[in-house]
Motif scaffolding. Structure first.
Motif, mmCIF file in Angstrom:
data_model
loop_
_atom_site.group_PDB
_atom_site.id
_atom_site.type_symbol
_atom_site.label_atom_id
_atom_site.label_comp_id
_atom_site.label_asym_id
_atom_site.label_seq_id
_atom_site.Cartn_x
_atom_site.Cartn_y
_atom_site.Cartn_z
ATOM 1 N N PRO A 71 -7.554 2.287 4.881
ATOM 2 C CA PRO A 71 -7.387 3.142 3.708
ATOM 3 C C PRO A 71 -8.236 4.402 3.679
ATOM 4 N N ALA A 72 -9.285 4.459 4.492
ATOM 5 C CA ALA A 72 -10.189 5.619 4.459
ATOM 6 C C ALA A 72 -10.816 5.791 5.839
ATOM 7 N N PRO A 73 -11.257 6.995 6.176
ATOM 8 C CA PRO A 73 -11.900 7.204 7.482
ATOM 9 C C PRO A 73 -13.240 6.489 7.557
ATOM 10 N N SER A 74 -13.642 6.195 8.773
ATOM 11 C CA SER A 74 -14.935 5.538 8.983
ATOM 12 C C SER A 74 -16.063 6.550 8.775
ATOM 13 N N HIS A 75 -17.023 6.206 7.931
ATOM 14 C CA HIS A 75 -18.113 7.127 7.610
ATOM 15 C C HIS A 75 -19.251 7.004 8.618
ATOM 16 N N THR A 76 -20.024 8.062 8.741
ATOM 17 C CA THR A 76 -21.129 8.123 9.694
ATOM 18 C C THR A 76 -22.455 8.015 8.938
ATOM 19 N N PRO A 97 12.938 5.949 22.692
ATOM 20 C CA PRO A 97 13.164 5.899 21.241
ATOM 21 C C PRO A 97 12.015 5.209 20.522
ATOM 22 N N LYS A 98 11.707 5.706 19.339
ATOM 23 C CA LYS A 98 10.607 5.155 18.540
ATOM 24 C C LYS A 98 11.093 4.935 17.104
ATOM 25 N N ILE A 99 10.808 3.763 16.570
ATOM 26 C CA ILE A 99 11.153 3.430 15.182
ATOM 27 C C ILE A 99 9.878 2.970 14.490
ATOM 28 N N THR A 100 9.565 3.559 13.358
ATOM 29 C CA THR A 100 8.356 3.216 12.617
ATOM 30 C C THR A 100 8.726 2.581 11.285
ATOM 31 N N VAL A 101 8.059 1.480 10.968
ATOM 32 C CA VAL A 101 8.200 0.840 9.656
ATOM 33 C C VAL A 101 6.809 0.759 9.037
ATOM 34 N N VAL A 102 6.630 1.402 7.897
ATOM 35 C CA VAL A 102 5.342 1.346 7.188
ATOM 36 C C VAL A 102 5.363 0.092 6.325
ATOM 37 N N ILE A 103 4.611 -0.925 6.746
ATOM 38 C CA ILE A 103 4.613 -2.212 6.055
ATOM 39 C C ILE A 103 3.478 -2.318 5.049
ATOM 40 N N GLY A 104 2.566 -1.345 5.057
ATOM 41 C CA GLY A 104 1.421 -1.361 4.136
ATOM 42 C C GLY A 104 0.951 0.044 3.866
ATOM 43 N N GLY A 105 -0.187 0.402 4.451
ATOM 44 C CA GLY A 105 -0.743 1.736 4.232
ATOM 45 C C GLY A 105 -0.391 2.706 5.342
ATOM 46 N N CYS A 106 -0.198 3.960 4.946
ATOM 47 C CA CYS A 106 0.013 5.058 5.896
ATOM 48 C C CYS A 106 -0.990 6.139 5.507
ATOM 49 N N HIS A 107 -2.194 6.051 6.085
ATOM 50 C CA HIS A 107 -3.293 6.906 5.650
ATOM 51 C C HIS A 107 -3.985 7.561 6.841
ATOM 52 N N GLY A 108 -4.382 8.805 6.651
ATOM 53 C CA GLY A 108 -5.260 9.492 7.585
ATOM 54 C C GLY A 108 -4.710 9.637 8.987
ATOM 55 N N LYS A 135 2.094 2.539 0.841
ATOM 56 C CA LYS A 135 1.329 3.640 0.265
ATOM 57 C C LYS A 135 1.197 4.744 1.308
ATOM 58 N N VAL A 136 1.528 5.973 0.924
ATOM 59 C CA VAL A 136 1.487 7.104 1.858
ATOM 60 C C VAL A 136 0.611 8.196 1.259
ATOM 61 N N SER A 137 -0.573 8.384 1.825
ATOM 62 C CA SER A 137 -1.484 9.421 1.333
ATOM 63 C C SER A 137 -2.613 9.580 2.341
ATOM 64 N N ILE A 138 -3.332 10.695 2.247
ATOM 65 C CA ILE A 138 -4.425 10.931 3.191
ATOM 66 C C ILE A 138 -5.547 9.922 2.990
ATOM 67 N N LEU A 139 -5.739 9.468 1.750
ATOM 68 C CA LEU A 139 -6.672 8.394 1.408
ATOM 69 C C LEU A 139 -5.935 7.405 0.516
ATOM 70 N N ALA A 140 -6.287 6.132 0.608
ATOM 71 C CA ALA A 140 -5.722 5.152 -0.309
ATOM 72 C C ALA A 140 -6.355 5.318 -1.686
ATOM 73 N N PRO A 141 -5.610 5.028 -2.746
ATOM 74 C CA PRO A 141 -6.203 5.098 -4.090
ATOM 75 C C PRO A 141 -7.457 4.229 -4.177
ATOM 76 N N GLY A 142 -8.506 4.782 -4.815
ATOM 77 C CA GLY A 142 -9.744 4.031 -4.984
ATOM 78 C C GLY A 142 -10.740 4.204 -3.856
ATOM 79 N N HIS A 143 -10.459 5.111 -2.910
ATOM 80 C CA HIS A 143 -11.358 5.294 -1.768
ATOM 81 C C HIS A 143 -11.846 6.739 -1.636
ATOM 82 N N SER A 144 -11.966 7.421 -2.755
ATOM 83 C CA SER A 144 -12.383 8.832 -2.701
ATOM 84 C C SER A 144 -13.839 9.039 -3.097
ATOM 85 N N GLN A 145 -14.567 7.939 -3.312
ATOM 86 C CA GLN A 145 -15.937 8.071 -3.817
ATOM 87 C C GLN A 145 -16.824 8.879 -2.877
ATOM 88 N N ALA A 146 -16.678 8.690 -1.573
ATOM 89 C CA ALA A 146 -17.569 9.350 -0.630
ATOM 90 C C ALA A 146 -17.291 10.844 -0.507
#
Length: 609
Positions: free
Chosen positions: A461-466, A495-506, A529-540
């Motif tokens: 859901p979010a990138p790994s922090h350093t 050929p490539k087929i993609t199925v988003v079964i959960g999160g699609c982030h970053g 869920k499709v977003s650069i960050l998952a909801p609830g993971h923007s604190q950092a």
């Protein structure tokens, strides 16, 4: 010493390539006759060290191509038997509460899916449907497809596109697109729905039509246009007309598809006004329906405003005019049913040689597809082992895992889905350094074996922090490995087929063949869920509580699968229990291109009168 490549056939008729060393008095040829004793042809004395190799390779390589073609056309083939192991698809008691929570969420999402489906089936509403069928005497778009296609078992693309847009709801983006069979041949269809805003084209309409053309080009599928368009919606012309991937791209694609020998047929079953007039005139064959089909750049109101002359639509651009005078169309149909019969006949003339229906039955998974409702994660923390999902998609729940003990947060391996052998790449945790290297290796292996790839995407859901120097080094290595996997996925020609079964982030979603990496098809489960960050993971990334709350509310709304599909970021939302059926259909569609007898590109497209 010289080398010449010789190709011959052994007694069993199998192709052999033998490298023969020829050594005759330090030279390959008799200088008096200049006849090579290896390849039996003459050589020039100039550059004698190069000529024997190059001319023989060229001569015999040409012969090899011909011999392969002959063998391939006469030998009947069958798929290799597979002995993949059965994977354990049973649930552990400790996971019961996770499964039940996922199931409750999936049932809510499924209800939302059904509500959206009922909404798009109503088209432009009861009044618009009555006007379309009674006053205009035209057939509804889904009834048109029933007359055109062999059956209703077609794959509709992005049915919820156009929902919840800033300029209002446009049911199904004002047109239906998908892939169905006509005389047994899979064809893309693009059908305007004139009950939605009178067939007016909105920006989302153009985007949906272009995506359908992309599918046709990528999979080399014939394309049928059912044209009933009122032209562009002028208040939004800046989002429809000027840019590269806007209105004009439709006609560019038509020309390119024709040059690629991808057949296109247009049926004029309503108005073709302004830009819509170019669709039938650029198609290879066009059919028009008497009294309801018209083609003109400017209709009767524009003629009257410009010249003061009153003219009927039929006289200005009707079926008789274009079939008898202008030659813009090729077939005249008195009624709509006759037009679709003409179209079916045209499709039967295409240069395809379809195989006989296989008698081999693929084994069903050992576990019920309904279990997938409880395996679709409500959030990343509710993800169960992805092998449980794989076991409910593959034939006989069989799966040959690749590098099972390495990079365990990515599951890779071989399986069959409805008889089609595929490579599967599935998230089972964070895409770590080891997992990325493993994914890169496996994708290249499938490319080497010409094997389609199925991506099951559920990224972190979010990138790994350093937080330390050691973590910084780890993230740097991870970044390099993910870049390697992205390159492998981007450059893979299979050929490539993609199925988003959960999160699609970053950035993880790019390595897992997200939309930007051009998969042949991309579908979402309703819980995705499709977003650069998952909801609830923007604190950092935010500093104040107000900013965090504001961003999380925005992410919650904009990450929904239905928000995504409304803007055509995918090819549609599918229910988890339908995934195997959809994947099997896509694999059949992709495979059809090998049955086209003539696929070489032409230099120029078909030019009409």
């Amino acid at each position: 010493m010289y080398y010449c490549m010789l190709r011959s056939l052994n007694n069993n008729g199998k192709n052999l390539i033998r490298l023969v060393k020829a050594s005759v008095c330090q030279t390959p040829c008799d200088t008096s006759s200049k006849l090579c004793i290896v390849c039996h042809s003459t050589h020039s004395t100039v550059s004698s060290s190069l000529r024997p190799i190059t001319h023989v390779l060229r001569r015999h390589w040409t012969h090899q191509t011909t011999s392969y073609r002959c063998v391939g056309s006469t030998v009947r083939t069958k798929p290799m038997p597979s002995a993949f192991p059965v994977i354990d698809g049973g649930f552990q008691p400790v996971h019961k509460h996770v499964y039940e929570a996922n199931l409750r969420n999936s049932l809510i999402c499924q209800q939302k899916y059904l509500e959206h489906k009922q909404k798009v089936l109503k088209g432009g509403g009861e009044n618009a449907i009555a006007r379309h069928t009674q006053r205009n005497q035209k057939v509804l778009v889904r009834d048109r497809l029933r007359m055109l296609l062999d059956d209703e078992n077609y794959l509709e693309l992005s049915p919820f596109a156009g929902d919840g847009l800033p300029y209002g709801d446009i049911p199904s983006a004002g047109c239906l697109t998908g892939i169905g069979q006509i005389n047994g041949l899979w064809c893309v269809f693009i059908a305007n729905d004139a009950t939605v805003k009178g067939g007016t084209a909105y920006p989302i309409t153009v985007k949906k039509q272009l995506r359908a053309q992309d599918v046709a080009m990528q999979n080399r599928l014939p394309c049928v246009y059912l044209v009933d368009s009122g032209g562009a919606f002028l208040p939004l012309q800046s989002e429809i007309f000027p840019d590269k991937n806007q209105g004009g791209r439709t006609f560019y694609n038509e020309a390119v598809m024709s040059a690629m020998k991808i057949p296109q047929v247009a049926v004029v079953c309503g108005s073709c006004t302004a830009g819509g007039a170019y669709v039938p005139t650029m198609a290879e064959e066009a059919v028009i329906v008497h009294r309801i089909g018209t083609i003109f750049l400017g209709g009767p109101p524009l003629v009257k405003a410009a010249t003061g002359e009153e003219v009927t639509p039929e006289d200005l651009g009707g079926a008789r005019l274009h079939s008898e005078v202008s030659g813009c169309v090729d077939h005249f149909a008195t009624v709509e049913s006759e037009a679709y019969e003409y179209t079916r006949n045209i499709i039967s003339t295409l240069n395809f040689e379809l195989p006989e229906e296989s008698s081999i039955q693929s084994a069903e998974p050992l576990h019920s597809s309904e279990d997938l409702l409880g395996l679709a994660p409500r959030s990343y923390n509710y993800s169960l082992d992805v092998r449980l999902i794989v076991s409910r998609l593959t034939d006989g729940s069989r799966f040959q895992e690749f590098k099972a003990r390495y990079g365990t947060t990515l599951v890779t391996g071989f399986a069959k889905i409805e008889g089609h052998q595929v490579g599967i790449v599935a998230n089972n945790g964070e895409l770590t350094y080891d997992a990325s290297l493993k994914g890169s290796h496996f994708v290249q292996l499938c490319e080497q074996r010409d094997m389609p790839l199925i991506f099951l995407q559920n990224t972190s859901p979010a990138p790994s922090h350093t937080f330390s120097q050691a973590k910084a080094e780890s993230n740097t290595n991870r970044l390099k490995a993910q870049g390697s996997m992205m390159s492998a996925v981007a450059c893979a020609s299979v050929p490539k087929i993609t199925v988003v079964i959960g999160g699609c982030h970053g950035s993880d979603s790019y390595a897992m063949c997200g939309r930007a990496f051009d998969p042949n098809f991309l579908f979402l489960w309703p819980n995705a869920k499709v977003s650069i960050l998952a909801p609830g993971h923007s604190q950092a990334l935010m500093q104040t509580e107000e900013e965090i709350t504001q961003i999380n509310e925005m992410l919650e709304e904009e990450s929904s699968a239905f928000f995504s599909t409304g803007r055509l970021w995918d090819d549609g939302v599918i229910l988890p229990q339908d995934t195997r059926q959809v994947l099997g259909k896509c694999l059949k569609i992709i495979k059809q291109q090998v049955y086209q007898l003539s696929r070489e590109r032409m230099r120029t497209p078909i030019l009409r009168l």
